[in-house]
Design a protein around this motif. Structure first.
Motif, PDB file in Angstrom:
ATOM      1  N   LYS A  67      -5.093  -7.402 -16.089  1.00 28.11           N
ATOM      2  CA  LYS A  67      -4.342  -6.156 -16.269  1.00 28.11           C
ATOM      3  C   LYS A  67      -4.772  -5.097 -15.263  1.00 28.11           C
ATOM      4  CE  LYS A  67      -3.530  -6.843 -21.216  1.00 28.11           C
ATOM      5  NZ  LYS A  67      -3.848  -6.364 -22.592  1.00 28.11           N
ATOM      6  N   ILE A  68      -6.080  -4.990 -15.007  1.00 27.09           N
ATOM      7  CA  ILE A  68      -6.567  -3.985 -14.053  1.00 27.09           C
ATOM      8  C   ILE A  68      -6.011  -4.257 -12.666  1.00 27.09           C
ATOM      9  CG2 ILE A  68      -8.637  -3.114 -12.911  1.00 27.09           C
ATOM     10  CD1 ILE A  68     -10.141  -3.547 -15.478  1.00 27.09           C
ATOM     11  N   HIS A  69      -6.030  -5.522 -12.258  1.00 29.50           N
ATOM     12  CA  HIS A  69      -5.582  -5.842 -10.906  1.00 29.50           C
ATOM     13  C   HIS A  69      -4.067  -5.855 -10.782  1.00 29.50           C
ATOM     14  CE1 HIS A  69      -9.366  -6.741  -8.795  1.00 29.50           C
ATOM     15  NE2 HIS A  69      -9.813  -7.012 -10.016  1.00 29.50           N
ATOM     16  N   GLU A  70      -3.343  -6.091 -11.847  1.00 28.84           N
ATOM     17  CA  GLU A  70      -1.892  -5.957 -11.787  1.00 28.84           C
ATOM     18  C   GLU A  70      -1.501  -4.507 -11.520  1.00 28.84           C
ATOM     19  OE1 GLU A  70      -0.543  -7.514 -15.468  1.00 28.84           O
ATOM     20  OE2 GLU A  70      -0.298  -9.561 -14.725  1.00 28.84           O
ATOM     21  N   SER A  71      -2.191  -3.578 -12.141  1.00 30.36           N
ATOM     22  CA  SER A  71      -1.927  -2.158 -11.895  1.00 30.36           C
ATOM     23  C   SER A  71      -2.269  -1.778 -10.455  1.00 30.36           C
ATOM     24  CB  SER A  71      -2.729  -1.306 -12.879  1.00 30.36           C
ATOM     25  OG  SER A  71      -2.557   0.067 -12.614  1.00 30.36           O
ATOM     26  N   LEU A  72      -3.409  -2.273  -9.959  1.00 30.11           N
ATOM     27  CA  LEU A  72      -3.792  -1.996  -8.573  1.00 30.11           C
ATOM     28  C   LEU A  72      -2.789  -2.596  -7.603  1.00 30.11           C
ATOM     29  CD1 LEU A  72      -5.712  -1.075  -6.325  1.00 30.11           C
ATOM     30  CD2 LEU A  72      -7.056  -3.153  -6.719  1.00 30.11           C
ATOM     31  N   LEU A  73      -2.331  -3.813  -7.857  1.00 29.90           N
ATOM     32  CA  LEU A  73      -1.381  -4.469  -6.957  1.00 29.90           C
ATOM     33  C   LEU A  73      -0.059  -3.713  -6.918  1.00 29.90           C
ATOM     34  CD1 LEU A  73      -0.772  -6.902  -5.145  1.00 29.90           C
ATOM     35  CD2 LEU A  73       0.033  -8.112  -7.184  1.00 29.90           C
ATOM     36  N   ALA A  74       0.403  -3.203  -8.048  1.00 28.37           N
ATOM     37  CA  ALA A  74       1.646  -2.430  -8.065  1.00 28.37           C
ATOM     38  C   ALA A  74       1.528  -1.189  -7.175  1.00 28.37           C
ATOM     39  CB  ALA A  74       1.995  -2.034  -9.495  1.00 28.37           C
ATOM     40  N   SER A  75       0.371  -0.532  -7.209  1.00 29.87           N
ATOM     41  CA  SER A  75       0.153   0.644  -6.354  1.00 29.87           C
ATOM     42  C   SER A  75       0.120   0.254  -4.886  1.00 29.87           C
ATOM     43  CB  SER A  75      -1.155   1.334  -6.747  1.00 29.87           C
ATOM     44  OG  SER A  75      -1.139   1.732  -8.100  1.00 29.87           O
ATOM     45  N   LEU A  76      -0.517  -0.858  -4.563  1.00 32.28           N
ATOM     46  CA  LEU A  76      -0.576  -1.307  -3.173  1.00 32.28           C
ATOM     47  C   LEU A  76       0.814  -1.679  -2.660  1.00 32.28           C
ATOM     48  CD1 LEU A  76      -3.780  -3.554  -3.316  1.00 32.28           C
ATOM     49  CD2 LEU A  76      -3.594  -1.246  -2.402  1.00 32.28           C
ATOM     50  N   PHE A  77       1.599  -2.363  -3.474  1.00 29.90           N
ATOM     51  CA  PHE A  77       2.953  -2.737  -3.062  1.00 29.90           C
ATOM     52  C   PHE A  77       3.811  -1.502  -2.818  1.00 29.90           C
ATOM     53  CE2 PHE A  77       3.330  -7.305  -4.914  1.00 29.90           C
ATOM     54  CZ  PHE A  77       2.602  -7.762  -3.837  1.00 29.90           C
ATOM     55  N   GLU A  78       3.698  -0.511  -3.689  1.00 32.21           N
ATOM     56  CA  GLU A  78       4.514   0.687  -3.554  1.00 32.21           C
ATOM     57  C   GLU A  78       4.195   1.412  -2.247  1.00 32.21           C
ATOM     58  OE1 GLU A  78       5.944   4.639  -3.646  1.00 32.21           O
ATOM     59  OE2 GLU A  78       3.809   4.148  -3.729  1.00 32.21           O
ATOM     60  N   ARG A  79       2.910   1.514  -1.919  1.00 34.75           N
ATOM     61  CA  ARG A  79       2.539   2.181  -0.662  1.00 34.75           C
ATOM     62  C   ARG A  79       2.967   1.352   0.544  1.00 34.75           C
ATOM     63  NH1 ARG A  79      -2.915   5.416  -0.096  1.00 34.75           N
ATOM     64  NH2 ARG A  79      -1.676   6.552  -1.630  1.00 34.75           N
ATOM     65  N   GLN A  80       2.894   0.060   0.448  1.00 37.11           N
ATOM     66  CA  GLN A  80       3.320  -0.788   1.561  1.00 37.11           C
ATOM     67  C   GLN A  80       4.817  -0.631   1.815  1.00 37.11           C
ATOM     68  OE1 GLN A  80       3.315  -5.084   1.002  1.00 37.11           O
ATOM     69  NE2 GLN A  80       2.350  -5.344   3.006  1.00 37.11           N
ATOM     70  N   ARG A  81       5.606  -0.582   0.772  1.00 30.41           N
ATOM     71  CA  ARG A  81       7.043  -0.397   0.952  1.00 30.41           C
ATOM     72  C   ARG A  81       7.360   0.967   1.555  1.00 30.41           C
ATOM     73  NH1 ARG A  81       7.110  -2.886  -4.237  1.00 30.41           N
ATOM     74  NH2 ARG A  81       7.234  -0.830  -5.222  1.00 30.41           N
ATOM     75  N   ARG A  82       6.590   1.983   1.206  1.00 34.54           N
ATOM     76  CA  ARG A  82       6.868   3.335   1.669  1.00 34.54           C
ATOM     77  C   ARG A  82       6.415   3.557   3.114  1.00 34.54           C
ATOM     78  NH1 ARG A  82       4.120   5.893  -1.871  1.00 34.54           N
ATOM     79  NH2 ARG A  82       2.390   6.644  -0.578  1.00 34.54           N
ATOM     80  N   GLU A  83       5.341   2.931   3.547  1.00 33.56           N
ATOM     81  CA  GLU A  83       4.755   3.249   4.847  1.00 33.56           C
ATOM     82  C   GLU A  83       4.838   2.126   5.873  1.00 33.56           C
ATOM     83  OE1 GLU A  83       0.794   4.660   4.469  1.00 33.56           O
ATOM     84  OE2 GLU A  83       1.339   6.354   3.184  1.00 33.56           O
ATOM     85  N   HIS A  84       5.291   0.946   5.479  1.00 31.78           N
ATOM     86  CA  HIS A  84       5.356  -0.148   6.458  1.00 31.78           C
ATOM     87  C   HIS A  84       6.222   0.262   7.646  1.00 31.78           C
ATOM     88  CE1 HIS A  84       5.272  -4.288   7.842  1.00 31.78           C
ATOM     89  NE2 HIS A  84       6.583  -4.166   8.093  1.00 31.78           N
ATOM     90  N   PRO A  85       5.836  -0.078   8.855  1.00 34.10           N
ATOM     91  CA  PRO A  85       4.810  -1.060   9.243  1.00 34.10           C
ATOM     92  C   PRO A  85       3.413  -0.486   9.457  1.00 34.10           C
ATOM     93  CG  PRO A  85       6.081  -0.441  11.147  1.00 34.10           C
ATOM     94  CD  PRO A  85       6.690   0.300  10.006  1.00 34.10           C
ATOM     95  N   VAL A  86       3.271   0.856   9.426  1.00 31.16           N
ATOM     96  CA  VAL A  86       1.967   1.455   9.690  1.00 31.16           C
ATOM     97  C   VAL A  86       1.486   2.126   8.412  1.00 31.16           C
ATOM     98  CG1 VAL A  86       0.656   3.027  11.143  1.00 31.16           C
ATOM     99  CG2 VAL A  86       2.622   1.818  12.096  1.00 31.16           C
ATOM    100  N   VAL A  87       0.527   1.485   7.725  1.00 30.16           N
ATOM    101  CA  VAL A  87      -0.039   2.014   6.484  1.00 30.16           C
ATOM    102  C   VAL A  87      -1.214   2.912   6.831  1.00 30.16           C
ATOM    103  CG1 VAL A  87      -1.145   1.429   4.311  1.00 30.16           C
ATOM    104  CG2 VAL A  87       0.711   0.009   5.179  1.00 30.16           C
ATOM    105  N   THR A  88      -1.192   4.124   6.329  1.00 30.86           N
ATOM    106  CA  THR A  88      -2.252   5.072   6.664  1.00 30.86           C
ATOM    107  C   THR A  88      -3.582   4.675   6.043  1.00 30.86           C
ATOM    108  OG1 THR A  88      -0.590   6.821   6.718  1.00 30.86           O
ATOM    109  CG2 THR A  88      -2.908   7.500   6.632  1.00 30.86           C
ATOM    110  N   SER A  89      -3.604   4.394   4.728  1.00 32.42           N
ATOM    111  CA  SER A  89      -4.854   4.059   4.045  1.00 32.42           C
ATOM    112  C   SER A  89      -4.543   3.421   2.694  1.00 32.42           C
ATOM    113  CB  SER A  89      -5.715   5.314   3.841  1.00 32.42           C
ATOM    114  OG  SER A  89      -6.858   5.017   3.076  1.00 32.42           O
ATOM    115  N   LEU A  90      -5.475   2.572   2.232  1.00 27.77           N
ATOM    116  CA  LEU A  90      -5.417   1.982   0.895  1.00 27.77           C
ATOM    117  C   LEU A  90      -6.661   2.297   0.081  1.00 27.77           C
ATOM    118  CD1 LEU A  90      -4.134  -1.613   1.804  1.00 27.77           C
ATOM    119  CD2 LEU A  90      -2.763   0.315   1.005  1.00 27.77           C
ATOM    120  N   SER A  91      -7.624   2.936   0.704  1.00 29.66           N
ATOM    121  CA  SER A  91      -8.929   3.113   0.062  1.00 29.66           C
ATOM    122  C   SER A  91      -8.847   3.990  -1.178  1.00 29.66           C
ATOM    123  CB  SER A  91      -9.929   3.699   1.060  1.00 29.66           C
ATOM    124  OG  SER A  91      -9.473   4.945   1.550  1.00 29.66           O
ATOM    125  N   ASP A  92      -7.956   4.984  -1.196  1.00 25.35           N
ATOM    126  CA  ASP A  92      -7.868   5.852  -2.371  1.00 25.35           C
ATOM    127  C   ASP A  92      -7.401   5.073  -3.596  1.00 25.35           C
ATOM    128  OD1 ASP A  92      -5.444   5.521  -0.992  1.00 25.35           O
ATOM    129  OD2 ASP A  92      -4.558   7.261  -2.003  1.00 25.35           O
TER     130      ASP A  92
END
Length: 783
Positions: free
Chosen positions: A246-271
């Motif tokens: 469950k923890i990683h499903e929530s994290l993956l959803a956030s990563l996917f959302e940022r990838q869709r918004r910023e691709h091809p150049v992602v500023t950061s994922l560390s936050d």
């Protein structure tokens, strides 16, 4: 097409403009079949949506023509070649570079061709039109490529891309790669790998639940039976993997959302990762500490349960798990955090100066490192539990002997295990010098000595001596001098040995280091001398014994039902050989009262009292910090004491008889310091035999005295009920006027017989229980 004519500088003729306007509209696609055409793209060459086709009037023709030409061919613009360096993000730099390229082409090819009289020719229009069409086609291709790359990201997130295409450089437009420097390209590839590895990790955990857990729970007939055994198996093997998922499903959803918004150049994922990492502690500690138990339980079930073995083989054929076994999938959470740390460390090396990741990534690495370190002791403890379970399950006891070592207890751990030697043991398989090697396992509650034995291809551990509870383990000397052990060394090769007839052995001696321990029973058969291979090994065993004993005592202290209070350490002492015969202390009865044999507690007059019997008599003390014992009854070595508070009686078993003393007289004797006279006692037994056991309790809501008399072949249990003894107040009460009514004793129920070796009595709610060496007798005296 007719040329437009002029009639002077600054003036314009309109001959043939209708034809020119039609040509422009046809060439540039401004109208089609009388309808306005909406440009399919947006960019420097797009026609605004508010463009209105020309009317029949001269002015309308001029306005439409001028507007169309101006919109289609903008004025040249000069862009700074270093403008992208001052933008806020690499993505803005990419967009600016595409815009610069388009506008530079327009500046170079799209200007108006004017003659000396400031006349725009149709040839100039055609040249500009061709150049503009080239720019439109190229930009349209770039925008189409971006759209295709966005679709590729969506397919990647859904897992529909071929594995060889799941790379950042294959999903990124060429213009983006050209706009970024080499180090940033590498960094974007690493960030893409973070998202990819997180996606694969979540998919693996989902596969565990879908392919293994759900079918196990829904199998009919069940693969693991009974139901409670299946529940225990699911808990041991899969633990809290759903919480981790469950923890990683929530994290993956956030990563996917940022990838869709910023691709091809992602500023950061560390936050995003930092926010999620604060929730890793509890679920990961539980899972990782349980992993050795999960692996051991799975392998055990795989070995002894054929249905489960077939189930696992069937699951391995599922293409979704990619030919991996259950152990590989269960180990994914154990290795996930270290792998994530390695990826983030690589990303940190590629991060440019001034980027926020330079601060946030070290924080993530610190959280992950602390979590991994905190689980190491738990993993070691779990591995110890697995070793204990495997050892206990492989033990083979002597026929008729069985000891419950309680392997399911959460405290079961392996303190130390190693090989030691014993010498001259009867019934053992010894070498020709009389030595044998054994395996000694020191658990948190037992010491077990075994030797391996192969039976039907399975190695079992045969118990060589009855396991010793740590509560009864007594350590002896660990400083004895070293001894020598003769061992066989293969001698030189001879002709006979070459022919396989035999070998020549020569003896050699090696030092061995003995240590001694024994069972608390002081039985000579339970005294053991074992030999370590080195002095250092012997010290390790001594440290292990000390650690095990301390752990055992700590566990017992934590599980005590009663608090142990030290009442006194100055009384109830016995004279030993350490006291010289000429010492005056030997003649001091108050200093050496003798060994304590029995005790009882009661309350009288609001004060708590304790009476204790020893070799020299019966002593009494009031509760309190200044507790002092005084002799109150001069009867040596009583075997049992019991108090009847409501009746005010003290029962004493002495000299084979059951005696009763008034508590009021005993407390007076305590106050004045003079023992009560024996003339006030009352004998309760019938004298048919020696009284051995005494117990007072409540039976059928009555206070009952239960005692046994020893016969020639059996013991007889008698029950008495005390009557009276209540305090009575006169009509005119005074401080000293209260008196206690006389106490009498009557028979309750009928006597019954028990074995001669009966050792204890217990009065229960409706029955009396008598424990003997080989039996347990439960009797209702009134039946």
């Amino acid at each position: 097409m007719p040329e437009p004519s002029t009639s002077g500088s600054g003036s314009r003729h309109v001959n043939g403009w209708n034809e020119l306007e039609g040509q422009l509209n046809t060439d540039y696609g401004l109208v089609s079949d009388g309808q306005e055409m909406t440009p399919p793209i947006r960019g420097p060459f797009a026609i605004p949506r508010d463009y209105v086709p020309a009317s029949n009037s001269l002015q309308s023709q001029w306005d439409s023509e001028s507007a169309a030409a101006f919109w289609a061919f903008p004025e040249p613009q000069v862009q700074s070649p270093t403008a992208a360096e001052h933008l806020e993000s690499p993505r803005q730099a990419l967009e600016q570079r595409v815009s610069d390229q388009s506008q530079s082409r327009a500046s170079y090819h799209g200007g108006w061709a004017e003659d000396d009289d400031d006349r725009r020719s149709v040839a100039s229009y055609r040249t500009a039109r061709a150049t503009a069409q080239y720019g439109l086609d190229e930009l349209s291709g770039q925008m189409t490529e971006l759209q295709l790359q966005q679709e590729g990201i969506e397919r990647f997130q859904e897992g529909d891309l071929p594995e060889e295409d799941e790379e950042w450089h294959k999903l990124c437009p060429e213009s983006a790669r050209e706009a970024l420097d080499k180090k940033e390209v590498q960094r974007q590839s690493v960030l893409f790998e973070v998202i990819k590895s997180e996606r694969d990790y979540v998919l693996d955990m989902q596969m565990v639940e879908q392919i293994f857990v759900v079918p196990l729970l829904s199998a009919n007939p069940p693969i693991i039976a009974p139901a409670d055994e299946l529940e225990s198996f699911i808990k041991d093997v899969f633990a809290n993997i759903s919480d981790v998922e469950k923890i990683h499903e929530s994290l993956l959803a956030s990563l996917f959302e940022r990838q869709r918004r910023e691709h091809p150049v992602v500023t950061s994922l560390s936050d995003l990762i930092l926010d999620a990492s604060f929730g890793f502690q509890e679920p990961y500690e539980i899972y990782i500490k349980n992993y050795p138990i999960a692996e051991g339980r799975h392998r055990k079930e795989l070995k002894f349960n054929q249905e489960y073995s077939r189930f696992i083989e069937q699951c391995s054929q599922d293409t979704r798990i990619k030919k991996r076994d259950l152990i590989s999938l269960l180990s994914r959470p154990v290795t996930r955090l270290p792998r994530l740390s390695l990826i983030l460390e690589h990303c940190l090396k590629l991060t440019p100066p001034g980027h926020p990741d330079l601060e946030s990534i070290p924080l993530i690495l610190g959280v992950l490192e602390g979590l991994v370190k905190s689980t190491q002791p738990g993993i070691a403890a779990a591995e110890g539990k697995v070793k204990v379970r495997n050892l206990i399950e492989s033990l083979v006891f002597e026929r008729g002997e069985l000891i419950d070592l309680d392997p399911s207890d959460e405290n079961r751990t392996m303190i130390y295990q190693g090989s030691l030697a014993r010498q001259n043991v009867k019934g053992w398989e010894l070498d020709r010098h009389g030595w044998a090697d054994i395996t000694v396992s020191l658990l948190d509650h037992y010491l077990i000595m075994t030797r391996p034995e192969v039976r039907s291809g399975v190695t079992r551990n045969v118990v060589t001596s009855r396991p010793i509870p740590l509560d009864f383990l007594r350590l002896g000397s660990f400083t004895l001098p070293a001894e020598t052990r003769k061992v066989d060394d293969e001698g030189k090769v001879t002709r006979k040995s070459i022919l396989g007839i035999g070998k020549i052995f020569k003896d050699s001696s090696v030092p061995v280091y003995p240590f001694i321990f024994n069972h608390a029973s002081l039985d000579s058969k339970r005294r053991y001398t074992l030999y370590a291979s080195s002095e250092g090994n012997r010290r390790k065993w001594r440290d292990a014994f000390d650690e095990a004993i301390i752990i055992r005592r700590t566990q017992q202290d934590a599980n005590r039902l009663f608090v142990v209070e030290s009442i006194s350490d100055t009384v109830f002492r016995s004279v030993t050989s350490l006291v010289p015969a000429t010492s005056p202390l030997r003649k001091s009865a108050s200093h050496f009262t003798g060994r304590l044999s029995t005790a009882a507690r009661f309350s009288i007059g609001g004060r708590s009292c304790l009476v204790a019997g020893c070799d020299s008599g019966i002593y009494m003390s009031y509760a309190g910090p200044d507790r002092k014992f005084r002799k109150v009854i001069d009867l040596a070595s009583p075997s049992a004491l019991a108090a009847l508070e409501k009746q005010g009686q003290l029962l004493v078993v002495h000299g084979g008889g059951l005696l009763a003393f008034p508590l009021d007289d005993i407390t007076k004797a305590m106050d004045i310091g003079v023992p009560v006279p024996n003339t006030i006692l009352k004998r309760l037994d019938n004298g048919d035999g020696a009284v051995t056991l005494l117990q007072v309790g409540t039976l059928n809501e009555r206070i009952i005295i239960c005692y046994s008399q020893k016969g020639f072949r059996q013991q007889t249990i008698h029950t008495l009920e005390p009557v009276g003894g209540q305090i009575e107040m006169p009509l005119t009460p005074t401080p000293t006027a209260a008196v206690r009514s006389p106490v009498t004793y009557r028979r309750y129920g009928t006597p019954f017989f028990v074995p001669k070796d009966a050792s204890s009595l217990t009065v229960l709610k409706r029955t009396v229980t008598v424990a003997a060496d080989h039996s347990l007798v439960v009797v209702d005296p009134t039946a």
